[in-house]
Write an enzyme that holds these catalytic residues in place. Structure first.
Site, PDB file in Angstrom:
ATOM      1  N   ASP A 116     -10.135  -3.130  -5.450  1.00  0.00           N
ATOM      2  CA  ASP A 116      -9.227  -2.225  -4.747  1.00  0.00           C
ATOM      3  C   ASP A 116      -9.188  -0.899  -5.493  1.00  0.00           C
ATOM      4  O   ASP A 116      -8.962  -0.872  -6.712  1.00  0.00           O
ATOM      5  CB  ASP A 116      -7.823  -2.849  -4.690  1.00  0.00           C
ATOM      6  N   SER A 137       0.834  -1.198   0.000  1.00  0.00           N
ATOM      7  CA  SER A 137       0.000   0.000   0.000  1.00  0.00           C
ATOM      8  C   SER A 137       0.878   1.261   0.000  1.00  0.00           C
ATOM      9  O   SER A 137       1.692   1.440  -0.907  1.00  0.00           O
ATOM     10  CB  SER A 137      -0.948  -0.044   1.201  1.00  0.00           C
ATOM     11  N   HIS A 146      -8.109  -4.969  -1.307  1.00  0.00           N
ATOM     12  CA  HIS A 146      -6.897  -4.361  -0.764  1.00  0.00           C
ATOM     13  C   HIS A 146      -6.475  -5.050   0.530  1.00  0.00           C
ATOM     14  O   HIS A 146      -7.298  -5.406   1.367  1.00  0.00           O
ATOM     15  CB  HIS A 146      -7.162  -2.877  -0.485  1.00  0.00           C
TER      16      HIS A 146
END
Length: 319
Positions: free
Chosen positions: A258, A164, A288
């Site tokens: 995501d 991320s 995600h």
């Protein structure tokens, strides 16, 4: 990859979102920074992960005080065949995350790839906006290279990794390494945050996708960037780099459900078009953060194996 590659949400993940440890998580942007940090630690610091030969904490000298790191060693070192190393940056939008919240994931990477993982507890925004996190991560990368012999890793097989926001940091480390003629063996970018442009197709399709909302991403960027010009700095937003040629070989992992899918796919495409060997591991039915759910979602577990195999192939490790 087709940027529209989204399948029906994986049934195990859907069940976990209804009744598991990630069920009913509030939107991050609706919480205060302190509340979000406490919740993130409670949810993602659970579990032990694979048992490793050694895990130890250390502090290295950073640009503004000591930087805590945690070193994960998957097996006994040998002088004749030292393992590679990955300098790892956790996720959390540059606002959340600790060594503990990334512990399970680092154990998985170390065990499945066969690499020493050096996890970095970099300074967080908004108290420490860009470029503080990058400077701490760079200090950890330099330390790993300088101390390679002492910590028993192959100095010619050191790479960077992140999830991320940490994936964005890893991409930025790769760009800085290219600028400074520092050779890296690989960059592992897992559902990376790479650009504050929130108008890509995945933001329209999955604005309220599980575990990360479009509004969360906007909030994280607001905390991270100290001034408007930073939004176009490639070391903050790597998709703004004029060229990615000369960057280290890459593994990019993305998920169908995501909001970050489109920018991850775009980065993988740009890496390839600029001549960088790139493996793109896409999971159309996942959301995600799925690599933190390998013990609960079979598809996430299988994709972790795919990611580990791709990294291992770039590091010249046996599958």
């Amino acid at each position: 990859m087709d940027d529209e590659a989204t399948a029906e949400l994986d049934p195990q993940l859907a069940e976990l979102l209804q009744s598991g440890r990630v069920a009913d998580l509030p939107a991050w942007h609706e919480l205060s920074v302190s509340e979000a940090r406490r919740l993130e630690d409670e949810v993602f610091a659970a579990g032990d992960g694979p048992r490793l030969e050694r895990v130890r904490n250390h502090r290295l000298e950073g640009p503004d005080g000591d930087v805590p790191i945690r070193i994960y060693r998957p097996g006994l070192q040998t002088e004749r065949n030292p393992p590679p190393a990955l300098v790892f940056c956790h996720g959390g939008g540059w606002v959340l995350g600790t060594l503990d919240s990334a512990d399970d994931l680092c154990r998985e990477f170390a065990a499945r790839i066969g690499a020493v993982v050096v996890s970095v507890d970099y300074r967080l925004a908004p108290e420490h906006p860009f470029p503080a996190a990058l400077e701490d991560a760079w200090a950890a990368l330099e330390w790993t290279r300088d101390e390679a012999d002492r910590i028993g890793v192959d100095p010619d097989r050191i790479g960077v990794a992140g999830t991320s926001a940490g994936g964005g940091l890893a991409a930025a480390l790769a760009l800085r390494a290219r600028e400074r003629n520092v050779s890296l063996a690989v960059q592992l970018l897992c559902y990376p945050m790479l650009d504050p442009d929130l108008e890509r197709s995945s933001y329209r399709e999955h604005a309220d996708a599980p575990l990360l909302f479009r509004a969360d991403v906007a909030w994280f960027w607001e905390q991270y960037l100290a001034k408007p010009a930073d939004a176009e700095d490639p070391l903050a937003a790597p998709l703004w780099a004029d060229s990615l040629a000369g960057c280290p070989p890459a593994v990019v992992a993305t998920a169908g459900h995501d909001v970050l899918r489109s920018e991850g796919a775009a980065y993988a495409d740009r890496l390839r078009s600029d001549g960088v060997e790139t493996h793109h591991c896409h999971s159309p039915s996942l959301a995600h953060g799925y690599l933190s759910l390998t013990g609960e979602v079979d598809r996430a577990d299988a994709t972790m194996d795919d990611v580990a195999d791709a990294v291992g192939s770039l590091l010249n490790l046996d599958s």
